[in-house]
Structure formats: C-alpha cells, structure tokens
Design a protein around this motif. Structure first.
Motif, PDB file in Angstrom:
ATOM      1  N   ALA A  15       1.522  -1.195  -0.306  1.00 40.54           N
ATOM      2  CA  ALA A  15      -0.044   0.186   0.221  1.00 40.54           C
ATOM      3  C   ALA A  15       0.800   1.155   0.082  1.00 40.54           C
ATOM      4  CB  ALA A  15      -0.797  -0.191   0.619  1.00 40.54           C
ATOM      5  N   SER A  16       0.113   2.015  -0.450  1.00 41.80           N
ATOM      6  CA  SER A  16       0.657   3.923  -0.107  1.00 41.80           C
ATOM      7  C   SER A  16       0.773   4.369   1.398  1.00 41.80           C
ATOM      8  CB  SER A  16       0.573   4.846  -1.217  1.00 41.80           C
ATOM      9  OG  SER A  16      -0.796   5.157  -0.685  1.00 41.80           O
ATOM     10  N   HIS A  17       1.479   5.433   0.823  1.00 45.86           N
ATOM     11  CA  HIS A  17       1.499   6.041   2.640  1.00 45.86           C
ATOM     12  C   HIS A  17       0.669   7.342   1.802  1.00 45.86           C
ATOM     13  CE1 HIS A  17       5.473   4.385   3.305  1.00 45.86           C
ATOM     14  NE2 HIS A  17       5.284   4.654   4.789  1.00 45.86           N
ATOM     15  N   GLY A  18      -0.847   7.202   1.326  1.00 43.21           N
ATOM     16  CA  GLY A  18      -1.340   7.608   0.594  1.00 43.21           C
ATOM     17  C   GLY A  18      -1.674   8.677  -0.694  1.00 43.21           C
ATOM     18  N   CYS A  19      -0.629   7.854  -1.120  1.00 43.40           N
ATOM     19  CA  CYS A  19      -0.494   8.184  -2.234  1.00 43.40           C
ATOM     20  C   CYS A  19      -1.319   7.546  -3.670  1.00 43.40           C
ATOM     21  CB  CYS A  19       0.825   8.369  -3.442  1.00 43.40           C
ATOM     22  SG  CYS A  19       1.517   9.915  -2.727  1.00 43.40           S
ATOM     23  N   VAL A  20      -1.563   8.106  -5.031  1.00 41.26           N
ATOM     24  CA  VAL A  20      -2.754   6.876  -5.964  1.00 41.26           C
ATOM     25  C   VAL A  20      -1.567   6.602  -6.662  1.00 41.26           C
ATOM     26  CG1 VAL A  20      -3.993   6.641  -8.076  1.00 41.26           C
ATOM     27  CG2 VAL A  20      -4.331   8.497  -5.744  1.00 41.26           C
ATOM     28  N   ASN A  21      -1.348   5.012  -6.818  1.00 48.04           N
ATOM     29  CA  ASN A  21       0.013   4.589  -7.139  1.00 48.04           C
ATOM     30  C   ASN A  21      -0.489   4.314  -8.406  1.00 48.04           C
ATOM     31  OD1 ASN A  21       1.717   2.657  -4.008  1.00 48.04           O
ATOM     32  ND2 ASN A  21       1.725   4.889  -5.061  1.00 48.04           N
ATOM     33  N   VAL A  22       0.786   4.044  -9.281  1.00 46.16           N
ATOM     34  CA  VAL A  22       0.839   3.579 -10.617  1.00 46.16           C
ATOM     35  C   VAL A  22       1.667   2.561 -10.697  1.00 46.16           C
ATOM     36  CG1 VAL A  22      -0.017   3.330 -13.088  1.00 46.16           C
ATOM     37  CG2 VAL A  22      -0.815   5.698 -11.493  1.00 46.16           C
ATOM     38  N   ARG A  23       1.080   1.130 -11.931  1.00 47.72           N
ATOM     39  CA  ARG A  23       1.945   0.577 -12.066  1.00 47.72           C
ATOM     40  C   ARG A  23       2.729  -0.025 -13.008  1.00 47.72           C
ATOM     41  NH1 ARG A  23      -0.640  -5.503 -10.544  1.00 47.72           N
ATOM     42  NH2 ARG A  23      -2.598  -4.889 -11.485  1.00 47.72           N
ATOM     43  N   ASP A  24       2.019   0.581 -14.145  1.00 45.52           N
ATOM     44  CA  ASP A  24       2.304   0.722 -15.678  1.00 45.52           C
ATOM     45  C   ASP A  24       3.381   1.759 -16.556  1.00 45.52           C
ATOM     46  OD1 ASP A  24       2.605   1.073 -18.102  1.00 45.52           O
ATOM     47  OD2 ASP A  24       0.743  -0.211 -18.486  1.00 45.52           O
ATOM     48  N   GLU A  25       4.451   1.752 -16.184  1.00 47.49           N
ATOM     49  CA  GLU A  25       5.269   2.766 -15.865  1.00 47.49           C
ATOM     50  C   GLU A  25       4.975   3.917 -17.086  1.00 47.49           C
ATOM     51  OE1 GLU A  25       9.694   4.421 -15.380  1.00 47.49           O
ATOM     52  OE2 GLU A  25       9.309   1.946 -15.203  1.00 47.49           O
ATOM     53  N   GLY A  26       4.923   2.655 -18.135  1.00 44.21           N
ATOM     54  CA  GLY A  26       4.418   3.996 -19.474  1.00 44.21           C
ATOM     55  C   GLY A  26       3.201   4.357 -19.900  1.00 44.21           C
ATOM     56  N   LYS A  27       2.073   3.973 -18.731  1.00 47.91           N
ATOM     57  CA  LYS A  27       0.917   4.540 -19.242  1.00 47.91           C
ATOM     58  C   LYS A  27       0.970   6.089 -17.746  1.00 47.91           C
ATOM     59  CE  LYS A  27      -2.594   0.607 -19.594  1.00 47.91           C
ATOM     60  NZ  LYS A  27      -3.608  -0.193 -19.534  1.00 47.91           N
ATOM     61  N   ILE A  28       1.867   5.677 -16.892  1.00 45.99           N
ATOM     62  CA  ILE A  28       2.064   6.971 -16.174  1.00 45.99           C
ATOM     63  C   ILE A  28       2.743   8.414 -17.380  1.00 45.99           C
ATOM     64  CG2 ILE A  28       3.720   6.246 -14.535  1.00 45.99           C
ATOM     65  CD1 ILE A  28       0.734   7.993 -13.725  1.00 45.99           C
ATOM     66  N   ALA A  29       3.526   7.493 -17.333  1.00 43.46           N
ATOM     67  CA  ALA A  29       4.172   8.727 -18.692  1.00 43.46           C
ATOM     68  C   ALA A  29       3.349   9.092 -19.551  1.00 43.46           C
ATOM     69  CB  ALA A  29       5.711   7.973 -19.095  1.00 43.46           C
TER      70      ALA A  29
END
Length: 297
Positions: free
Chosen positions: A267-281
């Motif tokens: 889990a994160s410390h409150g952030c919204v984590n994305v696991r697909d680096e290509g998509k978040i880029a």
C-alpha cells in the motif's frame, strides 16, 4: 529287568521333561509373537515365503547362490473402461495457459460469469466461472471446458475484440462519477482500483492504481493538480515518486516500482500508485496544472 525298567523309566521321565520344556518354549514364542503384533505365519512355518515388508528392495544384491526363482503372479485384471463423458472431450482445464483460455475468459465476462480482465491462465477463478456457466445451462458443474460447454458458450457470445482480450486494467473500469463528465479530469475509483483520464466525458486511457493503508488513507473528494515533478523523491520517506502529480497536500498520483513488483500486497502512504510506467508517463505528459482530480469510493 530291574535295570532295564529303571532305564526305561529314566528315559521316559527325561522324555517327559523334554516334552514339557518344548511345550513351554512354544508357548513363550507364541506369546512373544502376539505381543509384538506379528501375524501368524502361513502353513509351512519357516519354509513359507517372507512377508513383503522383509523382502529386499529393488537395489538389493542377489545372494551367492543366485536369486530365488520368481513365483509367477496372477494375471492382472484388465482395467474397466471409463464411461464416456456425456459433455464430450475436455478442451481446457485448471493449469492451462494459452490464448484460448483468454478467449474463454473474455466470453464468460461478456455474459457476467467472469468479473475481471482476461489473464490467459486457467486458475481457481476461471474454474468457478465455468462451473457457474455450466450450472445455469444444466450441464455437469465440472469446472472443465469440454466440447459441449464451449459450443454453448460460443452460441451465446460474440468473438472478443482486441480490447476485450487485453483490457487496459486488471479489473473492469468503474462507471465514472458524475463529477468526471465535464472538462479534463483524472477520475479515480477506490472501489474498482482504476484511474481513468477523461476529457469532456470521454475516457482517453485507464490504468490500475492502489491507495494508502487504513493508517494513511488516500483522501476522497474533488481536487486539482497544483504541482508536477517528473523525478520527485519523497522528503519524508526518501523514496522515488516518478511522474508525481500532486493534488492534495503531499498526496500525488505517481509511478510505484513497489506496486509494479508486489501488486496489491502493499500500500502507499496516501498517494495514488500506478504500476504501469508507460501509462503514467503518457498521462504525465498530457495533464496540466489546474486539471481536476476526482477520488471517489
């Protein structure tokens, strides 16, 4: 006569003692056998064949006199033929991993029996989905995809599209909150654990996300992006937060290598984590400061 009689009586007397001793010895041996849990030997006593537990193993060396002649065993009974499966040949079953499994899952999803994106792996979720389909159609709930099950499924569904076979997220994308239907919005659903980048009510892209734990929850509500940091590193936790787009205090949407490696086990410390680096880029390149962020349950 007298000497002979005495000798005879002596012999008879000693013979009686010997007979009694032998009888006592036999009784002791019998008692020991019962106490040790041994089974009585078959007729023939010591000449009988040894039990299986005392036989040498397959790697035992033969004795000097050579191996004992093998005793011919009875001819094994021929196995009975299994009754034919009324549902036909099994095509797919648990453990299979191929394109047909992905198609099976996509077709089951079309009619509500598979509630996640196709993976191409026939695991317990797929078995349960096939059993559900079979039960609704009056078929044996084997969980295996046989010819009859497959033909019925083909008759009720259409050929999956490329998007249906390889959807953008692991789980179905949630129906957008009404606040996401106007303008440029990062629309985030905690329930489906998906993020959709939307422009004027149209979904441009979607991706898997995870959130903070119960001790550091991700805040819900309507926000806006106020700062973008491509190579950000947390000043609190000293961890990398690539492609960070901050929307509420220290909470941001960003790429997480931990999410990519561990999935939803962390889990994160409150952030919204994305696991697909290509998509978040790609998302980072399109989002502007001031664009809306909606986080809902």
């Amino acid at each position: 006569m007298t000497r002979t009689s005495r000798t005879g009586r002596g012999r008879a007397h000693r013979g009686g003692r010997g007979s009694a001793a032998a009888t006592a010895a036999v009784a002791v041996l019998a008692l020991a056998a019962v106490t040790a849990g041994c089974k009585p030997q078959p007729a023939g006593g010591a000449s009988a064949a040894p039990s299986a537990s005392s036989s040498p193993g397959d790697d035992a060396k033969p004795s000097a006199s050579g191996p004992a002649p093998a005793t011919p065993s009875a001819k094994p009974a021929s196995p009975s033929k299994a009754a034919p499966d009324p549902q036909g040949k099994v095509l797919l079953a648990s453990g299979a991993r191929n394109k047909q499994v992905r198609e099976l899952q996509a077709r089951l999803r079309q009619i509500g029996h598979f509630d996640r994106s196709p993976t191409g792996y026939y695991g317990t979720v797929t078995v349960a989905a096939v059993q559900s389909f079979q039960g609704k159609r009056g078929l044996s709930r084997t969980g295996k995809t046989d010819t009859l099950t497959w033909q019925k499924l083909l008759g009720m569904t259409h050929a999956p599209t490329a998007t249906e076979l390889n959807p953008p997220t692991t789980r179905p994308v949630a129906k957008p909150d009404k606040r996401c239907l106007t303008g440029r919005v990062i629309c985030i659903s905690k329930n489906s654990r998906t993020l959709s980048w939307m422009i004027d009510g149209r979904v441009v892209s979607s991706m898997d996300v995870r959130f903070g734990s119960q001790y550091t929850p991700t805040r819900e509500g309507t926000f806006s992006v106020y700062w973008k940091s491509r190579h950000h590193v947390s000043t609190i936790y000293h961890t990398a937060m690539p492609y960070a787009m901050f929307f509420s205090g220290g909470q941001a949407v960003h790429y997480s290598s931990d999410f990519a490696a561990r999935g939803y086990n962390g889990a994160s410390h409150g952030c919204v984590n994305v696991r697909d680096e290509g998509k978040i880029a790609s998302l980072f390149a399109q989002v502007h400061n001031g664009d809306k962020v909606v986080v809902f349950g």
